[in-house]
Design an enzyme around this catalytic site. Sequence first.
Site: not given
Ligand code: NCD
Ligand code: ZN
Length: 361
Positions: A20, A22, A106, A143, A181, A254
């Site tokens: 996971h 970003h 997702k 999520h 998460h 995450d």
């Molecule tokens: C994530 C993001 O910034 O894209 N933020 C977070 O606090 N984890 C989005 C997410 O995974 O909820």
């Molecule tokens: Zn995330």
Amino acid sequence: MKTPSTPLTSLTIIRPDDWHLHLRDGELMAAVLPFTARVFGRAVVMPNLRPPVTTAAAAAAYYDRILDVMHPDIDFTPLMTLYLTDTTTPAEIERAYRGGYVVAAKLYPAGATTNSDEGLTDLKRAQPVFEALAAHGLPLLVHGEVTDPEVDIFDREAVFLERYLAPLLDAIPALKVVLEHVTTRQGVDFVLAGPDRLAATITAHHLLLNRGAMFQGGLNPHAYCLPVLKREEHRQALLRAATGGSPKFFLGTDSAPHVRSTKETGCGCAGIFSAPTALASYAAAFEQAGALDRLEGFASLHGPAFYGLAPNRDAITLTRCPCPVPPSVSAGEAGELVPLAAGRTLAWSVECPTRGLIHEG
Ligand code: NCD
Ligand code: ZN
């Protein structure tokens, strides 16, 4: 489990994956990608760009942009995901499956987190899409928080499980689901009690920090993420789950970079940028639980097994060597990023045969 009396000085494990992540796009992606690619073999890349990655074609184009900014000597595979909206069709799932880049879809409940406005507003309407995922063996990554403003932010995960996740698992008996998460004792218990096709990722920050971290010595926006950090009893439940050896729990950082100016502001973004320190942070958490021998399963074996993939073929070594974490890292014109454990010293450094000793930052 007890901590060994002579602490380990090094630990070699099969190269881990991040289930996971970003990665963002453009200059920010170019800045953050090397931190992940030098340690992890693969990563499941979240689709919450602006605009979101909602089609097979967009996922393929995003995959190409990731490879374009990657150092040619680095062996790293992005595993792409599709962002589900109210208008996603089963045919799009089929196209994504056939395209070969997309490994999962997702589910963001609309409004639950960063860039989730186009997420699902009605899970019942999405049943045909969930059926299509199940038919192709593609997991649904959830999520797991309700968006109902009546529900306290600290209870949103627990309420989601009963209100939405249990009915969803019953409605589509062949669907593989990852509760992304997971942050609560209720989430851990739900996953353990559920079928084998239900698993969860756990972040390093939820293993190391409780909600007190957001208020330590003042308001700390760099400890703010979604799902929000919880009480100590929940952190303890997550530690037990991650280190307990169950194949239902695996590593998902995450890591969610937002530049400093969008974190340290009147209404700061949610997300903790953990990529530079992730593996050393997981090692710290496992060591705290006296369970370093379980790190490889959690980081390198359970995830591939759930996704039906082989583990990576090479290895990585963690060395007990103090690793100073810089207060920030540059993301070029985009700004600067404050990593998890910024300004602290971690007990473990990451080393790999081809890439040498990695000092974070
Ligand atoms: C994530 C993001 O910034 O894209 N933020 C977070 O606090 N984890 C989005 C997410 O995974 O909820
Ligand atoms: Zn995330």
